[in-house]
Design a protein around this motif. Structure first.
Motif, PDB file in Angstrom:
ATOM      1  N   ILE A  16       0.825  -1.216   0.000  1.00  0.00           N
ATOM      2  CA  ILE A  16       0.000   0.000   0.000  1.00  0.00           C
ATOM      3  C   ILE A  16       0.862   1.270   0.000  1.00  0.00           C
ATOM      4  O   ILE A  16       1.894   1.341   0.665  1.00  0.00           O
ATOM      5  CB  ILE A  16      -0.981   0.006   1.185  1.00  0.00           C
ATOM      6  CG1 ILE A  16      -0.241  -0.069   2.528  1.00  0.00           C
ATOM      7  CG2 ILE A  16      -1.983  -1.136   1.059  1.00  0.00           C
ATOM      8  CD1 ILE A  16      -1.137   0.117   3.751  1.00  0.00           C
ATOM      9  N   TYR A  17       0.377   2.282  -0.750  1.00  0.00           N
ATOM     10  CA  TYR A  17       1.143   3.520  -0.933  1.00  0.00           C
ATOM     11  C   TYR A  17       0.222   4.724  -1.100  1.00  0.00           C
ATOM     12  O   TYR A  17      -0.948   4.594  -1.465  1.00  0.00           O
ATOM     13  CB  TYR A  17       2.028   3.413  -2.189  1.00  0.00           C
ATOM     14  CG  TYR A  17       2.969   2.255  -2.121  1.00  0.00           C
ATOM     15  CD1 TYR A  17       4.205   2.363  -1.492  1.00  0.00           C
ATOM     16  CD2 TYR A  17       2.593   1.017  -2.653  1.00  0.00           C
ATOM     17  CE1 TYR A  17       5.050   1.268  -1.394  1.00  0.00           C
ATOM     18  CE2 TYR A  17       3.429  -0.085  -2.558  1.00  0.00           C
ATOM     19  CZ  TYR A  17       4.660   0.045  -1.923  1.00  0.00           C
ATOM     20  OH  TYR A  17       5.482  -1.040  -1.807  1.00  0.00           O
ATOM     21  N   SER A  18       0.795   5.885  -0.845  1.00  0.00           N
ATOM     22  CA  SER A  18       0.173   7.138  -1.267  1.00  0.00           C
ATOM     23  C   SER A  18       1.153   7.815  -2.209  1.00  0.00           C
ATOM     24  O   SER A  18       2.367   7.798  -1.994  1.00  0.00           O
ATOM     25  CB  SER A  18      -0.150   8.045  -0.076  1.00  0.00           C
ATOM     26  OG  SER A  18       1.021   8.522   0.551  1.00  0.00           O
ATOM     27  N   MET A  19       0.613   8.380  -3.286  1.00  0.00           N
ATOM     28  CA  MET A  19       1.411   9.142  -4.243  1.00  0.00           C
ATOM     29  C   MET A  19       0.635  10.424  -4.529  1.00  0.00           C
ATOM     30  O   MET A  19      -0.537  10.371  -4.900  1.00  0.00           O
ATOM     31  CB  MET A  19       1.635   8.367  -5.536  1.00  0.00           C
ATOM     32  CG  MET A  19       2.311   9.193  -6.634  1.00  0.00           C
ATOM     33  SD  MET A  19       2.342   8.363  -8.253  1.00  0.00           S
ATOM     34  CE  MET A  19       3.819   7.382  -8.072  1.00  0.00           C
ATOM     35  N   PHE A  21       6.299  15.244  -6.838  1.00  0.00           N
ATOM     36  CA  PHE A  21       5.399  14.269  -6.230  1.00  0.00           C
ATOM     37  C   PHE A  21       5.904  13.925  -4.836  1.00  0.00           C
ATOM     38  O   PHE A  21       7.090  14.096  -4.537  1.00  0.00           O
ATOM     39  CB  PHE A  21       5.355  12.973  -7.050  1.00  0.00           C
ATOM     40  CG  PHE A  21       4.493  13.035  -8.276  1.00  0.00           C
ATOM     41  CD1 PHE A  21       3.307  12.313  -8.356  1.00  0.00           C
ATOM     42  CD2 PHE A  21       4.869  13.808  -9.374  1.00  0.00           C
ATOM     43  CE1 PHE A  21       2.521  12.354  -9.495  1.00  0.00           C
ATOM     44  CE2 PHE A  21       4.085  13.857 -10.517  1.00  0.00           C
ATOM     45  CZ  PHE A  21       2.905  13.125 -10.576  1.00  0.00           C
ATOM     46  N   SER A  22       5.009  13.422  -4.004  1.00  0.00           N
ATOM     47  CA  SER A  22       5.427  12.768  -2.764  1.00  0.00           C
ATOM     48  C   SER A  22       4.986  11.315  -2.841  1.00  0.00           C
ATOM     49  O   SER A  22       3.929  11.013  -3.403  1.00  0.00           O
ATOM     50  CB  SER A  22       4.799  13.437  -1.538  1.00  0.00           C
ATOM     51  OG  SER A  22       3.406  13.199  -1.493  1.00  0.00           O
ATOM     52  N   LYS A  74       7.999  -0.423   2.138  1.00  0.00           N
ATOM     53  CA  LYS A  74       9.344  -0.381   1.566  1.00  0.00           C
ATOM     54  C   LYS A  74       9.510  -1.365   0.414  1.00  0.00           C
ATOM     55  O   LYS A  74      10.260  -1.105  -0.529  1.00  0.00           O
ATOM     56  CB  LYS A  74      10.383  -0.697   2.656  1.00  0.00           C
ATOM     57  CG  LYS A  74      10.491   0.385   3.722  1.00  0.00           C
ATOM     58  CD  LYS A  74      11.540   0.005   4.768  1.00  0.00           C
ATOM     59  CE  LYS A  74      11.646   1.073   5.843  1.00  0.00           C
ATOM     60  NZ  LYS A  74      12.644   0.706   6.888  1.00  0.00           N
ATOM     61  N   GLU A  75       8.797  -2.500   0.498  1.00  0.00           N
ATOM     62  CA  GLU A  75       9.050  -3.602  -0.433  1.00  0.00           C
ATOM     63  C   GLU A  75       8.937  -3.225  -1.908  1.00  0.00           C
ATOM     64  O   GLU A  75       9.743  -3.631  -2.726  1.00  0.00           O
ATOM     65  CB  GLU A  75       8.112  -4.779  -0.141  1.00  0.00           C
ATOM     66  CG  GLU A  75       8.400  -5.491   1.159  1.00  0.00           C
ATOM     67  CD  GLU A  75       7.676  -4.857   2.348  1.00  0.00           C
ATOM     68  OE1 GLU A  75       7.565  -5.529   3.385  1.00  0.00           O
ATOM     69  OE2 GLU A  75       7.215  -3.705   2.226  1.00  0.00           O
ATOM     70  N   LYS A  76       7.917  -2.466  -2.265  1.00  0.00           N
ATOM     71  CA  LYS A  76       7.691  -2.146  -3.682  1.00  0.00           C
ATOM     72  C   LYS A  76       7.787  -0.643  -3.962  1.00  0.00           C
ATOM     73  O   LYS A  76       7.381  -0.176  -5.023  1.00  0.00           O
ATOM     74  CB  LYS A  76       6.310  -2.638  -4.112  1.00  0.00           C
ATOM     75  CG  LYS A  76       6.096  -4.141  -3.994  1.00  0.00           C
ATOM     76  CD  LYS A  76       6.798  -4.878  -5.121  1.00  0.00           C
ATOM     77  CE  LYS A  76       6.476  -6.372  -5.067  1.00  0.00           C
ATOM     78  NZ  LYS A  76       7.132  -7.116  -6.162  1.00  0.00           N
ATOM     79  N   LEU A  77       8.345   0.090  -3.022  1.00  0.00           N
ATOM     80  CA  LEU A  77       8.442   1.539  -3.213  1.00  0.00           C
ATOM     81  C   LEU A  77       9.255   1.881  -4.458  1.00  0.00           C
ATOM     82  O   LEU A  77       8.991   2.878  -5.142  1.00  0.00           O
ATOM     83  CB  LEU A  77       9.075   2.190  -1.975  1.00  0.00           C
ATOM     84  CG  LEU A  77       9.009   3.721  -1.905  1.00  0.00           C
ATOM     85  CD1 LEU A  77       7.560   4.200  -1.831  1.00  0.00           C
ATOM     86  CD2 LEU A  77       9.787   4.246  -0.700  1.00  0.00           C
ATOM     87  N   HIS A  78      10.213   1.016  -4.785  1.00  0.00           N
ATOM     88  CA  HIS A  78      11.058   1.253  -5.961  1.00  0.00           C
ATOM     89  C   HIS A  78      10.248   1.266  -7.251  1.00  0.00           C
ATOM     90  O   HIS A  78      10.651   1.902  -8.243  1.00  0.00           O
ATOM     91  CB  HIS A  78      12.166   0.198  -6.040  1.00  0.00           C
ATOM     92  CG  HIS A  78      11.653  -1.197  -6.290  1.00  0.00           C
ATOM     93  ND1 HIS A  78      11.467  -1.703  -7.564  1.00  0.00           N
ATOM     94  CD2 HIS A  78      11.270  -2.170  -5.426  1.00  0.00           C
ATOM     95  CE1 HIS A  78      11.001  -2.947  -7.472  1.00  0.00           C
ATOM     96  NE2 HIS A  78      10.875  -3.250  -6.195  1.00  0.00           N
ATOM     97  N   VAL A  79       9.093   0.589  -7.258  1.00  0.00           N
ATOM     98  CA  VAL A  79       8.253   0.577  -8.455  1.00  0.00           C
ATOM     99  C   VAL A  79       7.725   1.985  -8.736  1.00  0.00           C
ATOM    100  O   VAL A  79       7.742   2.457  -9.877  1.00  0.00           O
ATOM    101  CB  VAL A  79       7.080  -0.420  -8.295  1.00  0.00           C
ATOM    102  CG1 VAL A  79       6.136  -0.339  -9.496  1.00  0.00           C
ATOM    103  CG2 VAL A  79       7.605  -1.845  -8.133  1.00  0.00           C
ATOM    104  N   LEU A  80       7.272   2.661  -7.681  1.00  0.00           N
ATOM    105  CA  LEU A  80       6.782   4.025  -7.843  1.00  0.00           C
ATOM    106  C   LEU A  80       7.933   4.989  -8.137  1.00  0.00           C
ATOM    107  O   LEU A  80       7.774   5.931  -8.927  1.00  0.00           O
ATOM    108  CB  LEU A  80       6.032   4.478  -6.592  1.00  0.00           C
ATOM    109  CG  LEU A  80       4.774   3.677  -6.232  1.00  0.00           C
ATOM    110  CD1 LEU A  80       4.039   4.329  -5.064  1.00  0.00           C
ATOM    111  CD2 LEU A  80       3.838   3.546  -7.423  1.00  0.00           C
TER     112      LEU A  80
END
Length: 295
Positions: A112-115, A136-137, A142-148
């Protein structure tokens, strides 16, 4: 990587167009009204879906671009219908909330993320163009933050990485410099209106001053960009301002809970604090007393 959107308003549509223009694959849109989903789908060369299940199962990243109040409800509904799959990347685009409002999806195995794009979305065409230079913020697992991060790098957009705890102050800042700037402008144009200068004409007259101030802030920073009677320590001018605003209030033209004089003094006190940083040796005590004086 296929991308889907739940919510076909200005944010979801603008960002979808922006992504498509940069080579990302948009699978489609779901919206409360199918006509809205169709419109966004047409603009992004994607499809409008009647059921979120299709969207969820056919995408790698799912953006929730509904109104802020609806985000948690949308997420919870997906959880309760058991349509979310483990490893799905779920992103909301609210500036006000952290990824924690999607916590039920995390329990279902989602990341889960906020962008949030740091810009206004009053008009889709302008928003798409503005997105080219927008910060952007991003915040979340942490696991998939690199995708964003990779997405934003491919788009060419700079970004901040925030923690969930930092998100609220980030949003307060955005509201102050955007929403409150509109209020400040309305205040100034109201004052023009009291002396017979039409607000639209007044805005045109003030625009060079506004743009010049913004350029000075950009080039010099807020402290050194500050000009005017307060930073000069011009007590007489500030007193005259206050007297004129008192006259307006006595004429009964002000109906706000906070009158024009109160607003002037509040802004004056904050400006005085900045003026002190610019010139630490100047004595601002008399101005301070005038601006803090209780009527």
């Amino acid at each position: 990587m296929k991308i889907g959107f739940i919510g076909a308003g200005k944010v979801g549509t603008s960002f979808g167009i922006y992504l498509k223009n940069q080579g990302f694959e948009i699978y489609g849109y779901f919206s409360k009204t199918f006509s809205s989903a169709e419109k966004s789908a047409k603009l992004t060369g994607s499809k409008a879906v009647l059921d979120e299940t299709d969207l969820v199962k056919s995408t790698d990243i799912l953006f929730i671009t509904t109104s802020d109040d609806a985000i948690t409800k949308v997420c919870d509904d997906l959880v309760e219908r058991n349509v979310l799959s483990e490893g799905k990347i779920l992103v909301h685009m609210s500036g006000a909330s952290s990824s924690n409002i999607l916590k039920r999806a995390k329990k279902s195995g989602c990341f889960i993320y906020s962008m949030h794009p740091l810009q206004a979305f009053a008009d889709i065409e302008k928003a798409v163009d503005d997105l080219k230079g927008t910060y952007f913020s991003i915040e979340g697992d942490k696991e998939k933050l690199h995708v964003l991060e990779d997405m934003l790098k491919k788009l060419g957009n700079p970004y901040f990485k925030l923690t969930a705890e930092q998100k609220s102050i980030y949003h307060v800042t955005a509201c102050v410099v955007s929403n409150y700037l509109v209020t400040l402008m309305d205040y100034g144009l109201y004052l023009f209106d009291t002396i017979g200068i039409d607000k639209r004409e007044g805005y045109k007259a003030l625009l060079p001053l506004i743009e010049g101030t913004i350029k000075n802030i950009n080039g010099l920073g807020t402290k050194d960009a500050l000009t005017g009677p307060i930073v000069r320590g011009d007590v007489g001018t500030v007193k005259k301002h206050i007297e004129e605003l008192k006259n307006l209030e006595h004429l009964g033209t002000v109906k706000q809970n906070i009158g024009v004089l109160d607003f002037y003094k509040i802004m004056g006190v904050k400006t005085l604090e900045l003026a002190k940083k610019k010139d630490e040796n100047k004595d601002f005590e008399e101005l301070k007393n005038i601006l803090k004086e209780v009527e």
